[in-house]
Design a protein around this motif. Structure first.
Motif, PDB file in Angstrom:
ATOM      1  N   SER A 186     -64.840 -14.422 -27.099  1.00  0.00           N
ATOM      2  CA  SER A 186     -64.533 -14.731 -25.705  1.00  0.00           C
ATOM      3  C   SER A 186     -63.094 -14.476 -25.295  1.00  0.00           C
ATOM      4  CB  SER A 186     -64.875 -16.202 -25.405  1.00  0.00           C
ATOM      5  OG  SER A 186     -66.244 -16.447 -25.650  1.00  0.00           O
ATOM      6  N   THR A 187     -62.210 -14.176 -26.241  1.00  0.00           N
ATOM      7  CA  THR A 187     -60.808 -13.951 -25.879  1.00  0.00           C
ATOM      8  C   THR A 187     -60.654 -12.762 -24.942  1.00  0.00           C
ATOM      9  OG1 THR A 187     -60.014 -14.930 -27.953  1.00  0.00           O
ATOM     10  CG2 THR A 187     -58.514 -13.451 -26.807  1.00  0.00           C
ATOM     11  N   GLY A 188     -61.543 -11.795 -25.031  1.00  0.00           N
ATOM     12  CA  GLY A 188     -61.459 -10.627 -24.153  1.00  0.00           C
ATOM     13  C   GLY A 188     -61.551 -10.993 -22.682  1.00  0.00           C
ATOM     14  N   VAL A 189     -62.390 -11.971 -22.346  1.00  0.00           N
ATOM     15  CA  VAL A 189     -62.518 -12.398 -20.954  1.00  0.00           C
ATOM     16  C   VAL A 189     -61.221 -13.053 -20.474  1.00  0.00           C
ATOM     17  CG1 VAL A 189     -63.766 -13.898 -19.369  1.00  0.00           C
ATOM     18  CG2 VAL A 189     -65.000 -12.678 -21.173  1.00  0.00           C
ATOM     19  N   VAL A 190     -60.657 -13.924 -21.306  1.00  0.00           N
ATOM     20  CA  VAL A 190     -59.403 -14.592 -20.962  1.00  0.00           C
ATOM     21  C   VAL A 190     -58.290 -13.555 -20.804  1.00  0.00           C
ATOM     22  CG1 VAL A 190     -57.710 -16.309 -21.713  1.00  0.00           C
ATOM     23  CG2 VAL A 190     -60.141 -16.681 -22.146  1.00  0.00           C
ATOM     24  N   PHE A 191     -58.267 -12.585 -21.698  1.00  0.00           N
ATOM     25  CA  PHE A 191     -57.265 -11.517 -21.612  1.00  0.00           C
ATOM     26  C   PHE A 191     -57.366 -10.759 -20.288  1.00  0.00           C
ATOM     27  CE2 PHE A 191     -57.284  -6.853 -22.045  1.00  0.00           C
ATOM     28  CZ  PHE A 191     -55.923  -6.621 -22.019  1.00  0.00           C
ATOM     29  N   ILE A 192     -58.590 -10.414 -19.877  1.00  0.00           N
ATOM     30  CA  ILE A 192     -58.775  -9.668 -18.629  1.00  0.00           C
ATOM     31  C   ILE A 192     -58.295 -10.485 -17.433  1.00  0.00           C
ATOM     32  CG2 ILE A 192     -60.529  -8.789 -17.052  1.00  0.00           C
ATOM     33  CD1 ILE A 192     -59.923  -6.889 -19.298  1.00  0.00           C
ATOM     34  N   LEU A 193     -58.596 -11.774 -17.415  1.00  0.00           N
ATOM     35  CA  LEU A 193     -58.174 -12.631 -16.307  1.00  0.00           C
ATOM     36  C   LEU A 193     -56.651 -12.716 -16.233  1.00  0.00           C
ATOM     37  CD1 LEU A 193     -60.812 -15.496 -16.634  1.00  0.00           C
ATOM     38  CD2 LEU A 193     -60.733 -13.697 -14.906  1.00  0.00           C
ATOM     39  N   TYR A 194     -56.005 -12.909 -17.390  1.00  0.00           N
ATOM     40  CA  TYR A 194     -54.544 -12.979 -17.395  1.00  0.00           C
ATOM     41  C   TYR A 194     -53.921 -11.625 -17.075  1.00  0.00           C
ATOM     42  CZ  TYR A 194     -54.016 -17.752 -19.146  1.00  0.00           C
ATOM     43  OH  TYR A 194     -54.007 -19.113 -19.262  1.00  0.00           O
ATOM     44  N   PHE A 195     -54.540 -10.558 -17.550  1.00  0.00           N
ATOM     45  CA  PHE A 195     -54.003  -9.230 -17.278  1.00  0.00           C
ATOM     46  C   PHE A 195     -53.994  -8.963 -15.771  1.00  0.00           C
ATOM     47  CE2 PHE A 195     -54.191  -4.614 -16.853  1.00  0.00           C
ATOM     48  CZ  PHE A 195     -53.204  -4.208 -17.745  1.00  0.00           C
ATOM     49  N   ALA A 196     -55.086  -9.340 -15.094  1.00  0.00           N
ATOM     50  CA  ALA A 196     -55.154  -9.164 -13.641  1.00  0.00           C
ATOM     51  C   ALA A 196     -54.156 -10.075 -12.925  1.00  0.00           C
ATOM     52  CB  ALA A 196     -56.570  -9.447 -13.155  1.00  0.00           C
ATOM     53  N   ALA A 197     -54.014 -11.323 -13.407  1.00  0.00           N
ATOM     54  CA  ALA A 197     -53.091 -12.261 -12.755  1.00  0.00           C
ATOM     55  C   ALA A 197     -51.647 -11.809 -12.909  1.00  0.00           C
ATOM     56  CB  ALA A 197     -53.276 -13.654 -13.340  1.00  0.00           C
ATOM     57  N   ILE A 198     -51.280 -11.327 -14.088  1.00  0.00           N
ATOM     58  CA  ILE A 198     -49.906 -10.866 -14.309  1.00  0.00           C
ATOM     59  C   ILE A 198     -49.618  -9.631 -13.459  1.00  0.00           C
ATOM     60  CG2 ILE A 198     -48.333  -9.906 -16.049  1.00  0.00           C
ATOM     61  CD1 ILE A 198     -49.703 -11.711 -18.099  1.00  0.00           C
ATOM     62  N   GLY A 199     -50.638  -8.828 -13.224  1.00  0.00           N
ATOM     63  CA  GLY A 199     -50.448  -7.651 -12.384  1.00  0.00           C
ATOM     64  C   GLY A 199     -50.086  -7.981 -10.947  1.00  0.00           C
ATOM     65  N   GLN A 200     -50.340  -9.240 -10.513  1.00  0.00           N
ATOM     66  CA  GLN A 200     -50.001  -9.653  -9.148  1.00  0.00           C
ATOM     67  C   GLN A 200     -48.548 -10.137  -9.029  1.00  0.00           C
ATOM     68  OE1 GLN A 200     -52.304  -9.151  -6.739  1.00  0.00           O
ATOM     69  NE2 GLN A 200     -53.514  -8.294  -8.424  1.00  0.00           N
ATOM     70  N   ILE A 201     -47.862 -10.305 -10.155  1.00  0.00           N
ATOM     71  CA  ILE A 201     -46.467 -10.737 -10.116  1.00  0.00           C
ATOM     72  C   ILE A 201     -45.581  -9.545  -9.747  1.00  0.00           C
ATOM     73  CG2 ILE A 201     -44.580 -11.746 -11.453  1.00  0.00           C
ATOM     74  CD1 ILE A 201     -46.658 -13.045 -13.256  1.00  0.00           C
ATOM     75  N   SER A 202     -44.664  -9.762  -8.833  1.00  0.00           N
ATOM     76  CA  SER A 202     -43.794  -8.678  -8.382  1.00  0.00           C
ATOM     77  C   SER A 202     -42.908  -8.184  -9.537  1.00  0.00           C
ATOM     78  CB  SER A 202     -42.910  -9.167  -7.237  1.00  0.00           C
ATOM     79  OG  SER A 202     -41.972  -8.173  -6.885  1.00  0.00           O
ATOM     80  N   PRO A 203     -42.902  -6.891  -9.817  1.00  0.00           N
ATOM     81  CA  PRO A 203     -42.039  -6.355 -10.882  1.00  0.00           C
ATOM     82  C   PRO A 203     -40.558  -6.614 -10.617  1.00  0.00           C
ATOM     83  CG  PRO A 203     -43.691  -4.734 -10.210  1.00  0.00           C
ATOM     84  CD  PRO A 203     -43.739  -5.847  -9.207  1.00  0.00           C
ATOM     85  N   GLU A 204     -40.186  -6.721  -9.327  1.00  0.00           N
ATOM     86  CA  GLU A 204     -38.782  -6.964  -9.009  1.00  0.00           C
ATOM     87  C   GLU A 204     -38.317  -8.320  -9.544  1.00  0.00           C
ATOM     88  OE1 GLU A 204     -40.997  -5.852  -6.919  1.00  0.00           O
ATOM     89  OE2 GLU A 204     -40.262  -3.825  -6.421  1.00  0.00           O
ATOM     90  N   VAL A 205     -39.215  -9.297  -9.533  1.00  0.00           N
ATOM     91  CA  VAL A 205     -38.849 -10.623 -10.029  1.00  0.00           C
ATOM     92  C   VAL A 205     -38.550 -10.561 -11.533  1.00  0.00           C
ATOM     93  CG1 VAL A 205     -39.668 -12.987 -10.375  1.00  0.00           C
ATOM     94  CG2 VAL A 205     -40.204 -11.775  -8.250  1.00  0.00           C
ATOM     95  N   ILE A 206     -39.413  -9.879 -12.264  1.00  0.00           N
ATOM     96  CA  ILE A 206     -39.198  -9.759 -13.711  1.00  0.00           C
ATOM     97  C   ILE A 206     -37.958  -8.927 -14.002  1.00  0.00           C
ATOM     98  CG2 ILE A 206     -40.198  -8.884 -15.859  1.00  0.00           C
ATOM     99  CD1 ILE A 206     -42.950  -9.538 -14.733  1.00  0.00           C
ATOM    100  N   GLU A 207     -37.750  -7.867 -13.226  1.00  0.00           N
ATOM    101  CA  GLU A 207     -36.574  -7.022 -13.435  1.00  0.00           C
ATOM    102  C   GLU A 207     -35.290  -7.793 -13.149  1.00  0.00           C
ATOM    103  OE1 GLU A 207     -34.627  -3.749 -14.727  1.00  0.00           O
ATOM    104  OE2 GLU A 207     -36.795  -4.121 -14.762  1.00  0.00           O
ATOM    105  N   ALA A 208     -35.318  -8.619 -12.105  1.00  0.00           N
ATOM    106  CA  ALA A 208     -34.136  -9.430 -11.794  1.00  0.00           C
ATOM    107  C   ALA A 208     -33.843 -10.427 -12.914  1.00  0.00           C
ATOM    108  CB  ALA A 208     -34.358 -10.173 -10.475  1.00  0.00           C
ATOM    109  N   ALA A 209     -34.894 -10.984 -13.507  1.00  0.00           N
ATOM    110  CA  ALA A 209     -34.691 -11.912 -14.622  1.00  0.00           C
ATOM    111  C   ALA A 209     -34.082 -11.195 -15.821  1.00  0.00           C
ATOM    112  CB  ALA A 209     -36.019 -12.551 -15.007  1.00  0.00           C
TER     113      ALA A 209
END
Length: 313
Positions: A186-209
């Motif tokens: 079942s880890t694959g399902v959790v991975f897909i959900l987190y992968f999609a959620a992380i994709g919604q985070i603005s790259p500029e925020v991570i780059e600024a950090a």
């Protein structure tokens, strides 16, 4: 000008009136949802209600004789020590699988959002266990952990034969083997959900950090983890309901043994209803399982909202 304004006002009023009449004449959305509503109410809720009725009977499922016993089946269930053991196994199963799957899922999702080659291949490899039927994977794991299986053969081959043993004969090992199979599948399902959620985070925020000197661990704990809180809550609810309904993996691998060490509510319901032909008691177990699933989902949701309010989110 007064006449013109009056004429325009009358025209607007007439247009609004015609639109209103036209709106009333249009069919509502009820005809479109009515078939699904009939199926949902007529099948799902009828079955729940009928199961509740069966839980008040003493019946073997085949005989025409049905004896009304009220809440006696529930009293028998709460007096059953195997029920409490199955409930404890379910709770441990949920806590361990949820914690490990969340940790693995978010780490894998973060890794595959970084600069890696062959990302698509890694995604496929992570998700493949999800689509494999437990009926096909269960014999493989039975063979791996058999007394003369793959694991003991490997241990003997590397000089650790003293560790070899009949793994399914030990209740603790058997339960954690079941847990490990669930995590693997079942880890694959959790991975897909987190992968999609992380994709919604603005790259500029991570780059600024990163410009401010934050490392990978700091970015995960301070930016990514708070941003995927909603996904984590959804995973917690789905994992809790899935744990309560767990049946196929323990039934196919250990059949609830040894000595009920891997008994879950799902396997207990099957054993009582089908093998012991006590449909009334099995229905009582089913109703309690349903109430536990609903109650757990509500508690997780309410608890998450309370924490958000305290944090001022």
């Amino acid at each position: 000008m007064t006449t013109s304004a009056t004429t325009n006002a009358a025209g607007v009023a007439t247009e609004r009136s015609s639109r209103r009449r036209g709106g009333l004449a249009r069919p509502t959305g009820i005809p479109w949802i009515l078939p699904a509503l009939v199926v949902s109410v007529g099948v799902l809720y009828y079955c729940i209600g009928y199961t509740g009725y069966l839980s008040t009977l003493k019946w073997d499922g085949a005989s025409p004789l049905q004896l009304q016993v009220g809440l006696e089946n529930y009293a028998r269930m709460f007096r059953d020590p195997i029920f409490w053991r199955a409930l404890g196994n379910t709770a441990l199963f949920y806590v361990v699988t949820f914690a490990v799957q969340v940790a693995l899922g978010i780490v894998l999702a973060c890794l595959l959002h970084s600069r890696l080659y062959l990302k698509t291949l890694y995604k496929v490899l992570i998700f493949v266990p999800v689509v494999l039927a437990p009926a096909t994977t269960a014999p493989v794991f039975r063979q791996i952990y058999a007394p003369t299986g793959t694991l003991n053969t490997v241990l003997e081959g590397i000089g650790l034969g003293g560790l070899a043993q009949p793994w399914f004969s030990n209740g603790t090992f058997a339960l954690f083997i079941i847990i490990s199979v669930q995590i693997w599948q079942s880890t694959g399902v959790v991975f897909i959900l987190y992968f999609a959620a992380i994709g919604q985070i603005s790259p500029e925020v991570i780059e600024a950090a990163r410009i401010d000197g934050a490392g990978d661990i700091r970015i995960i704990t301070s930016i990514i983890w708070p941003s995927v809180r909603g996904t984590t809550i959804a995973i917690a609810i789905l994992s809790a309901i899935g744990s309560l309904k767990t049946f196929d993996i323990p039934f196919l691998i250990t059949s609830g043994g040894p000595t009920y060490a891997t008994e879950f509510l799902g396997t207990r319901i099957y054993r009582i209803s089908v093998q012991y032909s006590d449909v009334g008691l099995g229905a009582a177990f089913s109703i309690v399982l349903l109430l536990l699933a609903i109650g757990t989902a509500v508690l997780i949701q309410v608890g998450s909202r309370t924490r958000e309010e305290k944090a001022g989110v």
